[in-house]
Design a protein around this motif. Structure first.
Motif, PDB file in Angstrom:
ATOM      1  N   THR A  34       9.986  39.047 -17.758  1.00 44.97           N
ATOM      2  CA  THR A  34      10.804  38.581 -16.638  1.00 44.97           C
ATOM      3  C   THR A  34      11.597  39.711 -15.999  1.00 44.97           C
ATOM      4  OG1 THR A  34      12.531  37.888 -18.210  1.00 44.97           O
ATOM      5  CG2 THR A  34      10.977  36.210 -17.467  1.00 44.97           C
ATOM      6  N   GLY A  35      11.251  40.953 -16.293  1.00 43.26           N
ATOM      7  CA  GLY A  35      11.846  42.060 -15.562  1.00 43.26           C
ATOM      8  C   GLY A  35      12.640  43.048 -16.376  1.00 43.26           C
ATOM      9  N   ALA A  42       7.239  19.091 -17.346  1.00 41.77           N
ATOM     10  CA  ALA A  42       7.839  19.800 -16.213  1.00 41.77           C
ATOM     11  C   ALA A  42       8.844  20.847 -16.681  1.00 41.77           C
ATOM     12  CB  ALA A  42       8.517  18.802 -15.275  1.00 41.77           C
ATOM     13  N   ARG A  43       9.286  20.729 -17.923  1.00 43.03           N
ATOM     14  CA  ARG A  43      10.249  21.696 -18.476  1.00 43.03           C
ATOM     15  C   ARG A  43       9.552  22.930 -19.056  1.00 43.03           C
ATOM     16  NH1 ARG A  43      13.797  18.319 -22.617  1.00 43.03           N
ATOM     17  NH2 ARG A  43      14.923  20.303 -22.718  1.00 43.03           N
ATOM     18  N   MET A  44       8.239  22.920 -19.105  1.00 44.03           N
ATOM     19  CA  MET A  44       7.468  23.943 -19.824  1.00 44.03           C
ATOM     20  C   MET A  44       7.427  25.279 -19.082  1.00 44.03           C
ATOM     21  SD  MET A  44       3.396  23.864 -20.787  1.00 44.03           S
ATOM     22  CE  MET A  44       3.494  22.291 -21.639  1.00 44.03           C
ATOM     23  N   ILE A  45       7.741  26.353 -19.805  1.00 46.44           N
ATOM     24  CA  ILE A  45       7.501  27.724 -19.346  1.00 46.44           C
ATOM     25  C   ILE A  45       6.613  28.381 -20.393  1.00 46.44           C
ATOM     26  CG2 ILE A  45       8.506  29.977 -18.823  1.00 46.44           C
ATOM     27  CD1 ILE A  45      11.050  28.546 -17.953  1.00 46.44           C
ATOM     28  N   ASP A  46       5.401  28.739 -20.018  1.00 45.95           N
ATOM     29  CA  ASP A  46       4.427  29.290 -20.959  1.00 45.95           C
ATOM     30  C   ASP A  46       4.353  30.803 -20.788  1.00 45.95           C
ATOM     31  OD1 ASP A  46       2.357  29.843 -22.653  1.00 45.95           O
ATOM     32  OD2 ASP A  46       0.952  28.419 -21.771  1.00 45.95           O
ATOM     33  N   LYS A  51      -0.720  36.575 -18.816  1.00 45.18           N
ATOM     34  CA  LYS A  51      -2.042  36.664 -18.183  1.00 45.18           C
ATOM     35  C   LYS A  51      -1.919  37.009 -16.704  1.00 45.18           C
ATOM     36  CE  LYS A  51      -4.621  33.619 -21.294  1.00 45.18           C
ATOM     37  NZ  LYS A  51      -5.356  32.330 -21.435  1.00 45.18           N
ATOM     38  N   GLN A  52      -0.866  36.538 -16.061  1.00 43.84           N
ATOM     39  CA  GLN A  52      -0.642  36.877 -14.659  1.00 43.84           C
ATOM     40  C   GLN A  52      -0.287  38.353 -14.502  1.00 43.84           C
ATOM     41  OE1 GLN A  52       2.431  34.087 -13.617  1.00 43.84           O
ATOM     42  NE2 GLN A  52       0.982  32.447 -13.102  1.00 43.84           N
ATOM     43  N   ARG A  53       0.458  38.874 -15.464  1.00 42.17           N
ATOM     44  CA  ARG A  53       0.890  40.272 -15.366  1.00 42.17           C
ATOM     45  C   ARG A  53      -0.163  41.228 -15.896  1.00 42.17           C
ATOM     46  NH1 ARG A  53       6.769  42.698 -17.276  1.00 42.17           N
ATOM     47  NH2 ARG A  53       6.284  44.890 -16.871  1.00 42.17           N
ATOM     48  N   PHE A  54      -0.909  40.809 -16.932  1.00 42.84           N
ATOM     49  CA  PHE A  54      -1.916  41.673 -17.548  1.00 42.84           C
ATOM     50  C   PHE A  54      -3.269  40.959 -17.582  1.00 42.84           C
ATOM     51  CE2 PHE A  54       2.188  42.566 -19.726  1.00 42.84           C
ATOM     52  CZ  PHE A  54       2.408  43.848 -19.237  1.00 42.84           C
ATOM     53  N   PRO A  55      -3.859  40.691 -16.436  1.00 43.57           N
ATOM     54  CA  PRO A  55      -5.121  39.938 -16.424  1.00 43.57           C
ATOM     55  C   PRO A  55      -6.238  40.691 -17.150  1.00 43.57           C
ATOM     56  CG  PRO A  55      -4.649  40.890 -14.258  1.00 43.57           C
ATOM     57  CD  PRO A  55      -3.426  41.090 -15.089  1.00 43.57           C
TER      58      PRO A  55
END
Length: 224
Positions: free
Chosen positions: A168-169, A114-118, A124-128
Motif C-alpha cells: 500500500t505504498g 464487501a469488507r474483504m481486502i485480499d 498480483k496487480q503489482r507483480f503480475p
C-alpha cells in the motif's frame, strides 16, 4: 483515521463445507494501514481430528488443541475485535469461507464479502506473473522470514502486516515528521513589531535595468 483488521486462520484442511474446521485464528488491528499493538488470538478445539498432512503445514497437533475453547466460545470476542471494519487477508476468500462456515454452525451471519481486502489480489496487480505467496512477498520486500518454520496464524499476520504496508505504498518514515514540521512552520507568526525595511535601487542599478529592458521585445514592464 481509518481502522481495518488483518487476520489469518489455520485449519484442518481445505474444505469448510465438507467438515474441515478452524483450529487457529489471529488478527491484528491496523490504523491507517499500519499495525498497532492490539491483537486477537485463539487456538481452538476443532471438534474433530487434525490430519497429519495438515499438521505438517502448521505444526498443530491434536495434543495442542486438547482442552482448548471451541469456536462458539470465542466467536463474540472475535466479532467484537473485527468490528465493522474492512478485513484484510492473504487469499482472503479461503479465510472468509472458513470463518463464515464456523459462524453459520452457531447460527450467526456470515462475514460480509464487501469488507474483504485480499492482499493476494493486490500482489498480483503489482507483480503480475510473479510468485506472490507470503514467503515470496516477504523475500521481495526483504522482510525477515527466519522465524517462519511452519505456518502460524499470529506470525503470518505479523509478516503479512509488513507486506501489506509495502503493497500500500510503504511506511514513508519521514512523512509524519515532515508533516509536523510543516504544520509548525505554517502556524508560526512573525513578531508584529518587526521593523519594515524598504530597499531603494541606486541610479546605476536603475540605468542597468533600463538597458536590459531595452533589449527585450515588447517587455511587460512597459505595457500599459
Amino acid at each position: 483515521m481509518s481502522r481495518s483488521v488483518l487476520f489469518d486462520t489455520e485449519t484442518t484442511g481445505f474444505e469448510p463445507l465438507t467438515g474441515d474446521r478452524v483450529i487457529e485464528i489471529a488478527a491484528i488491528e491496523l490504523i491507517n494501514d499500519l499495525p498497532t499493538e492490539n491483537q486477537f488470538y485463539a487456538l481452538l478445539d476443532p471438534e474433530r481430528d487434525i490430519p497429519s498432512d495438515s499438521t505438517r503445514v502448521h505444526g498443530i497437533t491434536n495434543a495442542h488443541v486438547e482442552g482448548k475453547p471451541k469456536f462458539a466460545d470465542v466467536a463474540d470476542k472475535m466479532l467484537e475485535f473485527f468490528g465493522n471494519d474492512p478485513l484484510v487477508a492473504h487469499n482472503a476468500p479461503f479465510d472468509f469461507a472458513f470463518i463464515s462456515a464456523e459462524l453459520e454452525r452457531i447460527g450467526r451471519p456470515k462475514l460480509d464479502k464487501a469488507r474483504m481486502i485480499d492482499t493476494l489480489v493486490l500482489a498480483k496487480q503489482r507483480f503480475p506473473g510473479m510468485p506472490n505467496s507470503l514467503d515470496a512477498l516477504c523475500r521481495r520486500f526483504e522482510i525477515d522470514l527466519s522465524a517462519r518454520t511452519t505456518h502460524n496464524a499470529l506470525l503470518d499476520c505479523k509478516l503479512l502486516a509488513d507486506v501489506y504496508v509495502e503493497l500500500t505504498g510503504g511506511r514513508q518514515r519521514g512523512l509524519t515528521l515532515d508533516t509536523e514540521q510543516g504544520l509548525a512552520f505554517a502556524q508560526y507568526e512573525a513578531p508584529k513589531n518587526r521593523a519594515k525595511h524598504l530597499f531603494q535601487p541606486t541610479a546605476e542599478q536603475l540605468e542597468a535595468h533600463e538597458a536590459f529592458i531595452g533589449k527585450l521585445k515588447e517587455p511587460v514592464w512597459r505595457r500599459e
